[in-house]
Design a protein around this motif. Structure first.
Motif, PDB file in Angstrom:
ATOM      1  N   GLY A 170      57.581  41.351  51.533  1.00 44.81           N
ATOM      2  CA  GLY A 170      58.961  41.825  51.618  1.00 44.81           C
ATOM      3  C   GLY A 170      59.028  43.323  51.847  1.00 44.81           C
ATOM      4  O   GLY A 170      59.882  43.812  52.593  1.00 44.81           O
ATOM      5  N   SER A 171      58.115  44.064  51.201  1.00 45.36           N
ATOM      6  CA  SER A 171      58.121  45.525  51.375  1.00 45.36           C
ATOM      7  C   SER A 171      57.880  45.887  52.836  1.00 45.36           C
ATOM      8  O   SER A 171      58.565  46.736  53.414  1.00 45.36           O
ATOM      9  CB  SER A 171      57.023  46.173  50.521  1.00 45.36           C
ATOM     10  N   TYR A 191      66.374  46.376  44.537  1.00 43.72           N
ATOM     11  CA  TYR A 191      64.908  46.355  44.634  1.00 43.72           C
ATOM     12  C   TYR A 191      64.556  45.884  46.038  1.00 43.72           C
ATOM     13  O   TYR A 191      64.926  44.785  46.446  1.00 43.72           O
ATOM     14  CB  TYR A 191      64.272  45.428  43.594  1.00 43.72           C
ATOM     15  N   HIS A 192      63.874  46.759  46.781  1.00 43.19           N
ATOM     16  CA  HIS A 192      63.491  46.388  48.149  1.00 43.19           C
ATOM     17  C   HIS A 192      61.986  46.474  48.356  1.00 43.19           C
ATOM     18  O   HIS A 192      61.522  46.382  49.482  1.00 43.19           O
ATOM     19  CB  HIS A 192      64.212  47.277  49.165  1.00 43.19           C
ATOM     20  N   GLU A 243      70.721  43.583  49.221  1.00 41.59           N
ATOM     21  CA  GLU A 243      70.467  42.180  48.889  1.00 41.59           C
ATOM     22  C   GLU A 243      71.842  41.515  48.699  1.00 41.59           C
ATOM     23  O   GLU A 243      72.678  42.078  47.978  1.00 41.59           O
ATOM     24  CB  GLU A 243      69.717  42.068  47.564  1.00 41.59           C
ATOM     25  N   ASP A 273      68.748  41.937  53.030  1.00 42.10           N
ATOM     26  CA  ASP A 273      67.436  41.653  52.441  1.00 42.10           C
ATOM     27  C   ASP A 273      67.531  40.279  51.781  1.00 42.10           C
ATOM     28  O   ASP A 273      68.076  40.122  50.692  1.00 42.10           O
ATOM     29  CB  ASP A 273      67.084  42.739  51.416  1.00 42.10           C
ATOM     30  N   GLN A 311      64.935  37.203  48.341  1.00 42.32           N
ATOM     31  CA  GLN A 311      65.136  36.227  47.257  1.00 42.32           C
ATOM     32  C   GLN A 311      66.210  35.195  47.595  1.00 42.32           C
ATOM     33  O   GLN A 311      66.137  34.053  47.149  1.00 42.32           O
ATOM     34  CB  GLN A 311      65.537  36.961  45.969  1.00 42.32           C
ATOM     35  N   LYS A 328      58.910  35.929  50.194  1.00 41.51           N
ATOM     36  CA  LYS A 328      58.873  35.060  49.013  1.00 41.51           C
ATOM     37  C   LYS A 328      58.963  33.557  49.323  1.00 41.51           C
ATOM     38  O   LYS A 328      57.986  32.954  49.720  1.00 41.51           O
ATOM     39  CB  LYS A 328      59.966  35.498  48.037  1.00 41.51           C
TER      40      LYS A 328
HETATM   41  C1  LIG Z   1      64.946  41.545  47.314  1.00 40.16           C
HETATM   42  C2  LIG Z   1      63.514  41.950  47.459  1.00 40.16           C
HETATM   43  N1  LIG Z   1      63.133  42.646  48.533  1.00 40.16           N
HETATM   44  C3  LIG Z   1      61.858  43.019  48.718  1.00 40.16           C
HETATM   45  C4  LIG Z   1      60.882  42.714  47.782  1.00 40.16           C
HETATM   46  C5  LIG Z   1      59.474  43.153  47.994  1.00 40.16           C
HETATM   47  O1  LIG Z   1      58.703  42.057  48.329  1.00 40.16           O
HETATM   48  P1  LIG Z   1      57.090  42.116  48.185  1.00 40.16           P
HETATM   49  O2  LIG Z   1      56.782  42.136  46.717  1.00 40.16           O
HETATM   50  O3  LIG Z   1      56.656  40.856  48.887  1.00 40.16           O
HETATM   51  O4  LIG Z   1      56.652  43.342  48.888  1.00 40.16           O
HETATM   52  C6  LIG Z   1      61.240  41.983  46.652  1.00 40.16           C
HETATM   53  C7  LIG Z   1      60.219  41.635  45.632  1.00 40.16           C
HETATM   54  O5  LIG Z   1      60.518  41.278  44.524  1.00 40.16           O
HETATM   55  C8  LIG Z   1      62.587  41.599  46.476  1.00 40.16           C
HETATM   56  O6  LIG Z   1      62.974  40.906  45.402  1.00 40.16           O
END
Ligand SMILES: Cc1ncc(COP(=O)(O)O)c(C=O)c1O
Length: 457
Positions: free
Chosen positions: A136-137, A163-164, A235, A268, A271, A298
């Motif tokens: 996700g990052s 949280y991204h 999100e 985003d 989730q 995810k």
């Molecule tokens: C909404 C959201 N975006 C991005 C991420 C980051 O994902 P990753 O841990 O796969 O890098 C998360 C992780 O919890 C998340 O909940």
């Protein structure tokens, strides 16, 4: 349909499940813990006072090394969408591993375009070009890069409590001091007020709070940027932040303001995607908006590292101005997993299950709220639900210690729950979407007892 919550002190009984875990012959829990303490980065943390070891999973259940079964209401942090080791996903991944594991997108392979096409079929018209990555990052990093390239602007608006991700650029988008190191991180990011009515500084109805929170974006753009921005990223429901979201009018107004200032809108869906919110396949559809860029991860891979950025062709094309490459992006094994996951969600009606059983769980949680003063708020959609615990409903003081007690008590009774929110006082209930009505009722019964115990602790 009503959920049943036992008022008696009879022992809780987990629903029957016709599956015997394999005998575990690996290193002991103590050995694993010692090895982890010796050689894993100390930043890695565990959830419980006595760390839990998990060695097997089957659908909505996990097994520890003794063979004890747990109902998983957190799905590996909202990642196991179809069920642990879902047979169809396992079969497709195994078949691909045995045939070709890796060659890179330098060569043609049918899986990658097949999955990109499948995603396009689920998106609003025009969002039909995808770049695959692994987390996700990474997906959010890439989305921001594309937005900056396309618009020619640098500034990005994100939301407080977001949280991204944890890579250095995604850390800049994230908005919890607890997840931010004092190092260089994604720059030119400005955090607007979250529209969550429970903790908003604004007063009024959820609609008014949403409208004023959206207006805050305009203020931020006028005061803190050159007046034009590259993107707004949010999100649809904040996950790590504690399952918070604003009233339905929020995103319409926010997107309008951002677009008036030249920015692209990024959803985003890491989730909220893939049917988890029940009524819709994508979280943004609950708010009647169409983003310009969608990021996902995810639940897309059900445990296989798989993430993606889907956007319109003219935005995606900007990435062709330079060389851009991701070694594992588009990998045939992760593509096989993604295709299998999307097939299972459709064939097994998991989005509908999220809608129906999410409704049952939410209704049961509301009932618990009427009996447990610890519960300040119940919120979320489908099988993405949050329960905010407070020591006092009037002051809304976070009940952080009690939240830990609830988690511990639930674990003792065989139910694994997640935790979130800046103060760590929100229970996160986001199970694999294959959960049954009996599981929901059992989970509620356990939560009822755990809340009683935590209140008396
Ligand atoms: C909404 C959201 N975006 C991005 C991420 C980051 O994902 P990753 O841990 O796969 O890098 C998360 C992780 O919890 C998340 O909940």
């Amino acid at each position: 349909m009503t959920s049943t919550i036992s008022q008696t002190a009879a022992p809780v009984r987990m629903p029957a499940f016709d599956y015997t875990p394999r005998p575990y012959h690996g290193p002991s829990r103590a050995e694993v813990l010692a090895a982890r303490r010796a050689h894993a980065n100390p930043a890695l943390f565990t959830l419980y006072r006595e760390p839990l070891m998990i060695v097997e999973g089957k659908m909505q259940y996990l097994f520890d090394e003794t063979g004890r079964r747990y109902l998983d209401l957190f799905a590996g942090i909202v990642t196991v969408s179809c069920g642990h080791s879902h047979p169809h996903v396992v079969a497709k991944v195994r078949e691909q591993v045995e045939t070709l594991q890796h060659a890179t997108t330098l060569y043609l392979h049918p899986n990658m375009p097949a999955l990109a096409e499948k995603l396009a079929s689920k998106m609003p018209k025009g969002l039909d070009v995808t770049y695959f990555v692994n987390s996700g990052s990474e997906a959010n990093d890439l989305a921001i890069t594309m937005a900056r390239l396309y618009t020619g602007y640098t500034d990005v608006i994100a939301l407080r409590n977001a949280y991204h991700g944890g890579s250095s650029s995604a850390m800049g988008l994230t908005s919890h001091h607890t997840w931010k190191f004092p190092v260089m991180q994604g720059t030119n990011v400005h955090h607007a007020l979250s529209p969550d009515p429970y903790r908003s500084p604004f007063e009024g109805s959820p609609d008014e709070i949403a409208r004023r929170s959206a207006e805050d974006i305009g203020e931020l753009i006028r005061y803190s940027t050159p007046g034009r921005v590259a993107a707004f990223i949010a999100e649809p429901i904040q996950g790590v932040g504690g399952v918070t979201h604003g009233a339905p009018n929020y995103f319409r107004e926010a997107y309008r303001i951002v677009r008036e200032h030249g920015g692209l809108c990024i959803a985003d869906e890491v989730q909220t995607g893939f049917g988890r919110t029940g009524a819709h396949y994508w979280g943004f559809q609950n708010f009647d908006v169409v983003p310009d860029i969608v990021t996902m991860a995810k639940g897309f891979g059900n445990g296989v590292p798989l993430a993606a950025v889907t956007t319109r062709r003219e935005i995606a094309e900007k990435l062709a101005d330079r060389l851009h490459f991701n070694t594992f992006g588009g990998n045939p094994v992760s593509m096989a997993a993604g295709l299998a996951v999307m097939e299972v969600i459709e064939k097994e009606g998991l989005q509908e299950n999220a809608r129906v059983l999410g409704g049952r769980l939410r209704q049961g949680l509301r009932l618990l709220q009427s009996r447990h003063p610890l519960i300040g708020d119940v919120r979320g959609m489908g099988l993405m639900l949050g329960v905010e615990l407070v020591t006092d409903r009037a002051t809304r003081t976070p009940a952080t210690a009690a939240t830990l007690e609830v988690l511990e008590a639930a674990r003792e009774m065989g139910v694994l729950i997640g935790k979130g929110g800046l103060a760590g006082n929100v229970l996160r209930l986001k199970p694999p979407m294959c959960i049954t009505a009996d599981d929901v009722d059992f989970g509620l019964d356990v939560l009822d007892r755990a809340l009683t115990r935590a209140a008396g602790a």
